[in-house]
Design an enzyme around this catalytic site. Structure first.
Site, short mmCIF file in Angstrom:
data_model
loop_
_atom_site.label_atom_id
_atom_site.label_comp_id
_atom_site.label_asym_id
_atom_site.label_seq_id
_atom_site.Cartn_x
_atom_site.Cartn_y
_atom_site.Cartn_z
N LEU A 14 0.86 -1.20 0.00
CA LEU A 14 0.00 0.00 0.00
C LEU A 14 0.89 1.24 0.00
O LEU A 14 1.00 1.96 0.98
CB LEU A 14 -0.92 -0.04 1.22
CG LEU A 14 -2.25 0.69 1.11
CD1 LEU A 14 -3.01 0.27 -0.14
CD2 LEU A 14 -3.11 0.43 2.31
N HIS A 15 1.58 1.44 -1.13
CA HIS A 15 2.45 2.60 -1.29
C HIS A 15 1.82 3.57 -2.28
O HIS A 15 0.73 3.33 -2.77
CB HIS A 15 3.85 2.14 -1.72
CG HIS A 15 4.56 1.40 -0.64
ND1 HIS A 15 5.17 2.03 0.42
CD2 HIS A 15 4.72 0.09 -0.41
CE1 HIS A 15 5.67 1.13 1.24
NE2 HIS A 15 5.41 -0.06 0.75
N ALA A 16 2.52 4.64 -2.59
CA ALA A 16 2.02 5.81 -3.33
C ALA A 16 0.79 5.59 -4.21
O ALA A 16 -0.28 6.06 -3.88
CB ALA A 16 3.15 6.43 -4.12
#
Length: 87
Positions: A14-16
């Protein structure tokens, strides 16, 4: 209050980019929505909050919603996660 536990399975976690999709989806609902990881809870409508959890592939999180559309909110977010954020 409605909760559901789910595991993040997309490659980058759950990154950028996936976090942005997640937050946009959460903001479609009136209910208060939180993401919990390892006893730490953040607002699911906050990019910095979600990113601060450092959620990577294989991480199990708890989605928590409270409000008039809580079940729909959780169902929609779970669908997004299970679809690997459309990737």
């Amino acid at each position: 209050m409605y909760t559901q536990v789910i595991t993040i399975n997309n490659e980058v976690g759950l990154h950028a980019r996936p976090a942005t999709f997640f937050i946009q989806r959460a903001n479609e609902f009136k209910s208060g929505i939180w993401v919990e990881k390892d006893e730490r809870r953040v607002n699911a409508k906050s990019l910095l909050g979600v990113l601060s959890l450092g959620i990577v592939k294989g991480t199990t999180i708890t989605l928590i919603a409270d409000g008039t559309d809580e079940k729909a909110a959780i169902a929609s977010l779970v669908e997004l996660v299970e679809d690997n954020f459309g990737e």
